[in-house]
Design an enzyme around this catalytic site. Structure first.
Site, mmCIF file in Angstrom:
data_model
loop_
_atom_site.group_PDB
_atom_site.id
_atom_site.type_symbol
_atom_site.label_atom_id
_atom_site.label_comp_id
_atom_site.label_asym_id
_atom_site.label_seq_id
_atom_site.Cartn_x
_atom_site.Cartn_y
_atom_site.Cartn_z
ATOM 1 N N PRO A 18 0.809 -1.223 0.000
ATOM 2 C CA PRO A 18 0.000 0.000 0.000
ATOM 3 C C PRO A 18 0.839 1.269 0.000
ATOM 4 C CG PRO A 18 -0.906 -1.594 1.543
ATOM 5 C CD PRO A 18 0.404 -2.150 1.083
ATOM 6 N N ASN A 59 -5.896 -10.360 -9.045
ATOM 7 C CA ASN A 59 -7.303 -9.976 -9.173
ATOM 8 C C ASN A 59 -7.934 -9.587 -7.847
ATOM 9 O OD1 ASN A 59 -6.944 -10.730 -11.832
ATOM 10 N ND2 ASN A 59 -8.033 -12.669 -11.641
ATOM 11 N N TYR A 113 -11.499 -17.685 -11.788
ATOM 12 C CA TYR A 113 -11.309 -16.349 -12.359
ATOM 13 C C TYR A 113 -12.427 -15.419 -11.918
ATOM 14 C CZ TYR A 113 -11.141 -12.603 -15.798
ATOM 15 O OH TYR A 113 -11.116 -11.370 -16.398
ATOM 16 N N LYS A 152 -11.970 -12.127 -9.466
ATOM 17 C CA LYS A 152 -12.332 -10.810 -9.979
ATOM 18 C C LYS A 152 -13.428 -10.178 -9.124
ATOM 19 C CE LYS A 152 -11.257 -8.849 -13.139
ATOM 20 N NZ LYS A 152 -10.235 -7.756 -13.291
#
Length: 344
Positions: free
Chosen positions: A71, A105, A155, A159
């Site tokens: 971060p 993701n 996936y 996401k």
């Protein structure tokens, strides 16, 4: 002393606006960077392999392994570039394994929203999600933004985790973030991991036969340049219209993938035989039907896709090195098939 950064005001042109694009060397990212640069923005693309300096499209590049950036490093990047718009086009797709998809993701987006939340002058965050975040739909259905988000693939789940992080930050930390859920992008430069990209590569190599997994599904196919236009529209939209929300970006049509392959072969005018081989069935449990409802994009962003599938695929083939002869003029009064060819 550096020149002051012009503030980005809702609805104003993007000229002079500092824009930071994570994953800027990827398929979507390259087109997004080019579109912002063409609109007069000052664009910095961030990617693992990009070298520092100016690129041919007028964008600057920063080299950074986003999967390892914390971060603080991400916050410093935003501050150093004075970004007013931050686009997250990074991520891992089907070819990546579960650890890579989770890292890029999901985990990266968690760190990114924490970085943005801690900035005194926060950029607008536009996160590219995926239509695969939705639950499967029955044939004939149009999937709106309120459709259940219970994806069936790794996936889709990774996401969705990233998209939820952006929406949560918008609700809890006043981050000016929005999620664009993108359908299957095609057009120039499509990666060989996609069906259209793989077919273009085989046609460019002069293959006389395409042996593919069974072509039974329907997909919402949207030109990658139209996706870039949607990102620009989201960057310029009033905050109240997009902050904390999800907007579908697609064509609003479901195309049989067999038609996609047939159209590419037709455009190339090459004598190619297609063999659907059940032995090549992929391990992904993709839904058989995909069509997005894009009404919200029209109403909130003033966006709609402008390029036809024929145009998108022709440009893809041309970019891949496949000559596409001009279509033969139809005989007056002759019926046309679904690809616009004289069917007599």
């Amino acid at each position: 002393m550096a020149a002051p950064v012009p503030p980005h005001r809702d609805g104003e042109p993007l000229t002079g606006t500092p824009v930071l694009v994570l994953g800027g060397s990827g398929y979507l990212g390259r087109h997004i960077c080019s579109a912002f640069a063409a609109a007069g923005a000052h664009v910095v693309r961030v990617s693992r392999g990009g070298a520092r300096g100016a690129d041919g499209d007028g964008c600057a590049s920063v080299r950074l392994d986003l999967s390892a950036a914390g971060p603080a490093e991400l916050a410093r990047l935003c501050a150093d570039t004075r970004a007013r718009v931050l686009v997250n086009a990074s991520g891992a797709v089907w070819a990546g394994g579960e650890p890579e998809m989770t890292a890029l993701n999901s985990a990266l987006v968690d760190r990114l929203v924490r970085a943005v939340a801690g900035l005194p002058d926060r950029p607008r965050l536009i996160h590219l999600g995926s239509a695969y975040e939705y639950a499967p739909a029955e044939p004939g259905t149009s999937v709106g933004e309120d459709w259940p988000t219970t994806p069936t693939t790794v996936y889709g789940r990774t996401k969705l985790s990233g998209s939820r992080a952006v929406l949560r930050a918008a609700a809890e930390s006043d981050v000016d973030g929005t999620v664009l859920r993108v359908a299957v992008a095609c057009g120039p430069g499509a990666p060989v991991t996609s069906l259209a990209g793989a077919v273009a590569e085989r046609l460019a190599a002069g293959a006389g036969e395409l042996r593919l997994a069974p072509l039974r599904s329907h997909r919402d196919l949207v030109d990658v340049r139209d996706v870039a236009d949607a990102v620009l529209a989201a960057a310029a939209a009033p905050a109240g219209a997009v902050t904390g929300g999800v907007v579908n970006v697609g064509s609003g049509r479901a195309v049989p993938v067999r038609d996609l392959v047939d159209l590419m072969i037709s455009l190339s005018a090459l004598p190619v035989r297609v063999v659907e081989d059940p032995a090549r069935h992929r391990a992904r449990s993709d839904a058989a039907w995909q069509r997005l409802d894009i009404g919200r994009a029209r109403s909130l962003l003033g966006w709609a896709p402008r390029r036809t599938l024929r145009e998108s695929l022709r440009d893809l083939l041309t970019a891949a090195g496949v000559p596409c002869p001009a279509p033969r003029a139809a005989t007056p009064g002759a019926p046309l098939n679904s690809h616009g060819k004289d069917s007599r």
